[in-house]
Design a protein around this motif. Structure first.
Motif, PDB file in Angstrom:
ATOM      1  N   GLN A   1       0.834  -1.199   0.000  1.00 43.62           N
ATOM      2  CA  GLN A   1       0.000   0.000   0.000  1.00 43.62           C
ATOM      3  C   GLN A   1       0.873   1.255   0.000  1.00 43.62           C
ATOM      4  N   ALA A   2       1.922   1.259   0.819  1.00 49.69           N
ATOM      5  CA  ALA A   2       2.817   2.416   0.894  1.00 49.69           C
ATOM      6  C   ALA A   2       3.559   2.643  -0.413  1.00 49.69           C
ATOM      7  N   ALA A   3       3.780   1.572  -1.187  1.00 50.58           N
ATOM      8  CA  ALA A   3       4.521   1.692  -2.440  1.00 50.58           C
ATOM      9  C   ALA A   3       3.849   2.647  -3.412  1.00 50.58           C
ATOM     10  N   THR A   4       2.533   2.839  -3.272  1.00 57.78           N
ATOM     11  CA  THR A   4       1.828   3.766  -4.162  1.00 57.78           C
ATOM     12  C   THR A   4       2.314   5.199  -3.979  1.00 57.78           C
ATOM     13  N   ALA A   5       2.936   5.481  -2.833  1.00 56.42           N
ATOM     14  CA  ALA A   5       3.476   6.821  -2.565  1.00 56.42           C
ATOM     15  C   ALA A   5       4.916   6.961  -3.030  1.00 56.42           C
ATOM     16  N   GLU A   6       5.498   5.866  -3.504  1.00 60.88           N
ATOM     17  CA  GLU A   6       6.901   5.852  -3.946  1.00 60.88           C
ATOM     18  C   GLU A   6       7.827   6.468  -2.892  1.00 60.88           C
ATOM     19  N   PRO A   7       7.776   5.943  -1.674  1.00 62.09           N
ATOM     20  CA  PRO A   7       8.591   6.531  -0.606  1.00 62.09           C
ATOM     21  C   PRO A   7      10.079   6.245  -0.782  1.00 62.09           C
ATOM     22  N   THR A   8      10.890   7.129  -0.251  1.00 63.56           N
ATOM     23  CA  THR A   8      12.327   6.893  -0.141  1.00 63.56           C
ATOM     24  C   THR A   8      12.587   6.270   1.217  1.00 63.56           C
ATOM     25  N   TYR A   9      13.099   5.036   1.239  1.00 61.66           N
ATOM     26  CA  TYR A   9      13.364   4.353   2.508  1.00 61.66           C
ATOM     27  C   TYR A   9      14.822   4.531   2.915  1.00 61.66           C
ATOM     28  N   LEU A  10      15.028   4.905   4.152  1.00 63.82           N
ATOM     29  CA  LEU A  10      16.353   5.094   4.731  1.00 63.82           C
ATOM     30  C   LEU A  10      16.451   4.159   5.928  1.00 63.82           C
ATOM     31  N   LEU A  11      16.733   2.878   5.668  1.00 65.65           N
ATOM     32  CA  LEU A  11      16.707   1.853   6.699  1.00 65.65           C
ATOM     33  C   LEU A  11      18.082   1.646   7.322  1.00 65.65           C
ATOM     34  N   ASP A  12      18.048   1.020   8.508  1.00 67.25           N
ATOM     35  CA  ASP A  12      19.270   0.752   9.261  1.00 67.25           C
ATOM     36  C   ASP A  12      20.003   2.044   9.594  1.00 67.25           C
ATOM     37  N   ARG A  13      19.220   3.095   9.794  1.00 72.60           N
ATOM     38  CA  ARG A  13      19.772   4.409  10.140  1.00 72.60           C
ATOM     39  C   ARG A  13      18.902   5.066  11.208  1.00 72.60           C
ATOM     40  N   THR A  14      19.538   5.853  12.040  1.00 70.29           N
ATOM     41  CA  THR A  14      18.844   6.470  13.173  1.00 70.29           C
ATOM     42  C   THR A  14      18.886   7.985  13.050  1.00 70.29           C
ATOM     43  N   ALA A  15      17.744   8.612  13.305  1.00 66.58           N
ATOM     44  CA  ALA A  15      17.683  10.076  13.340  1.00 66.58           C
ATOM     45  C   ALA A  15      18.345  10.562  14.625  1.00 66.58           C
ATOM     46  N   THR A  16      19.348  11.426  14.480  1.00 68.09           N
ATOM     47  CA  THR A  16      20.116  11.856  15.650  1.00 68.09           C
ATOM     48  C   THR A  16      19.898  13.313  16.032  1.00 68.09           C
ATOM     49  N   ALA A  17      19.585  14.154  15.049  1.00 67.36           N
ATOM     50  CA  ALA A  17      19.428  15.583  15.346  1.00 67.36           C
ATOM     51  C   ALA A  17      18.287  16.156  14.533  1.00 67.36           C
ATOM     52  N   LEU A  18      17.608  17.129  15.104  1.00 68.45           N
ATOM     53  CA  LEU A  18      16.508  17.824  14.428  1.00 68.45           C
ATOM     54  C   LEU A  18      16.669  19.318  14.642  1.00 68.45           C
ATOM     55  N   GLU A  19      16.657  20.056  13.539  1.00 69.09           N
ATOM     56  CA  GLU A  19      16.781  21.506  13.602  1.00 69.09           C
ATOM     57  C   GLU A  19      15.711  22.150  12.723  1.00 69.09           C
ATOM     58  N   HIS A  20      15.233  23.294  13.159  1.00 74.35           N
ATOM     59  CA  HIS A  20      14.222  24.007  12.387  1.00 74.35           C
ATOM     60  C   HIS A  20      14.869  25.100  11.542  1.00 74.35           C
ATOM     61  N   GLY A  21      14.462  25.157  10.276  1.00 79.11           N
ATOM     62  CA  GLY A  21      14.821  26.274   9.416  1.00 79.11           C
ATOM     63  C   GLY A  21      13.544  27.021   9.064  1.00 79.11           C
ATOM     64  N   GLU A  22      13.636  27.936   8.154  1.00 81.63           N
ATOM     65  CA  GLU A  22      12.442  28.663   7.736  1.00 81.63           C
ATOM     66  C   GLU A  22      11.588  27.753   6.851  1.00 81.63           C
ATOM     67  N   ASP A  23      10.385  27.447   7.312  1.00 78.14           N
ATOM     68  CA  ASP A  23       9.442  26.603   6.572  1.00 78.14           C
ATOM     69  C   ASP A  23       9.979  25.204   6.314  1.00 78.14           C
ATOM     70  N   GLN A  24      10.872  24.707   7.159  1.00 73.40           N
ATOM     71  CA  GLN A  24      11.371  23.354   6.960  1.00 73.40           C
ATOM     72  C   GLN A  24      11.979  22.818   8.250  1.00 73.40           C
ATOM     73  N   VAL A  25      12.177  21.509   8.265  1.00 70.45           N
ATOM     74  CA  VAL A  25      12.844  20.837   9.381  1.00 70.45           C
ATOM     75  C   VAL A  25      13.979  20.010   8.793  1.00 70.45           C
ATOM     76  N   VAL A  26      15.147  20.103   9.386  1.00 70.22           N
ATOM     77  CA  VAL A  26      16.300  19.355   8.902  1.00 70.22           C
ATOM     78  C   VAL A  26      16.662  18.296   9.943  1.00 70.22           C
TER      79      VAL A  26
END
Length: 323
Positions: free
Chosen positions: A74-99
């Motif tokens: 079902q998710a494949a219909t969205a053509e997602p980019t998968y980033l597996l075996d990786r952990t989100a370590t930092a989150l920062e806010h920019g103007e109109d975006q999140v990095v």
């Protein structure tokens, strides 16, 4: 890995995250999904692929691996980019975006973030008597029932996992013995009743005090409170004692949390702009932690994120059946 730019970044590729990926595509968003595990499906793939799941609408019973397979398709219909075996370590806010920065140095620039990481990183609670026995007959998970065929199996624990595995292994194994340190159980009443009515031997107010064998497990010593130890044959032991959850870096992002859960409002918004959460990681008054609830929260979060990305959009997307 090249850096990624997307409309929505989903942190967590369990059932809630996979459904959110589909729904983001339904709302016309580009989507990326990151997960610390190497496979899609979260805890279900890692621990319960053979478990029968009973609380998904439209399926009286569905195996975990079959549910994940359907969600991935079902998710494949969205053509997602998968980033597996990786952990989100930092989150920062920019103007109109999140990095968001991953542990391999990849950066993901997203217009909104949805956290669906369940209990976060998890590690099994150790069995004190089991040190040195992992891989020699003791395991923490039962990803497949076939290896237990014809064996004497001891399961330690009193929660849903312990009883689910006892129920599923009973027709496969030669014998199943369930050991719990208390008289009361934390598992679903229906499952407890079914296991009690089966051939599974349940020993309460007891602990596994020793594992014995040479290269591989051969027998287990069980000590009931106030009694002499008892030895039972066992070629396999499953330590279903729960998990130690760790939200990891998420706890350092400035999110409001309550007992290792992220606090959200009725729109699944966190206290941080453009950051939403859904599924087991969330907390709010009346929260019920079921897969079925996570699906609804994913749709709520994505629809509200759509308005953040495009203020002229509507929260209500129209019915998917309308085409």
């Amino acid at each position: 890995m090249d850096d990624v730019t997307t409309d929505l970044l989903i942190i967590g590729a369990g059932p809630t995250g996979l459904y959110a990926a589909y729904y983001a595509g339904f709302r016309g968003m580009s989507v990326a999904v990151v997960d610390s595990l190497p496979e899609l499906g979260g805890q279900i793939t890692a621990m319960y692929p053979e478990k029968a799941i009973l609380d998904v609408a439209g399926f009286p019973s569905i195996k975990g691996r079959d549910l994940v397979e359907g969600l991935v398709a079902q998710a494949a219909t969205a053509e997602p980019t998968y980033l597996l075996d990786r952990t989100a370590t930092a989150l920062e806010h920019g103007e109109d975006q999140v990095v968001v920065t991953l542990d391999d140095g990849t950066t993901v620039t997203a217009r909104a973030v949805l956290i669906t990481s369940g209990i976060g990183k998890f590690s099994p609670r150790p069995l004190p008597a089991g040190e040195g026995w992992v891989g020699r007959g003791m395991e923490f998970f039962v990803p497949s029932f076939a290896p237990y065929a014809g064996k004497d199996v001891v399961i330690v624990g009193g929660g849903d996992s312990a009883f689910d595995w006892a129920q599923h292994l009973e027709p496969v194994a030669s014998t199943v013995t369930l050991v719990h340190r208390r008289e009361a159980f934390r598992a679903h009443e229906r499952t407890v009743a079914e296991v009690q009515a089966s051939s599974v031997e349940i020993i309460t107010s007891a602990q596994v005090t020793e594992l014995r064998g040479d290269a591989h497990l051969e027998e287990v010593e069980i000590t009931v409170d106030g009694h002499e130890p008892r030895v039972v044959p066992a070629q396999a032991l499953v330590a279903a004692l729960g998990f130690i959850a760790d939200l990891g870096a998420i706890q350092r992002w400035g999110l409001v949390t309550e007992k290792r859960h992220v606090v959200v409002d009725s729109a699944m918004r966190t206290n941080l702009p453009r950051v939403f959460a859904a599924g087991d990681i969330t907390d709010y008054p009346g929260k019920v932690r079921l897969i079925a609830v996570g699906f609804g929260e994913a749709a709520t979060a994505v629809n509200n994120a759509a308005v953040v990305l495009d203020p002229s959009a509507h929260v209500f997307p129209g019915h998917s059946s309308e085409g």
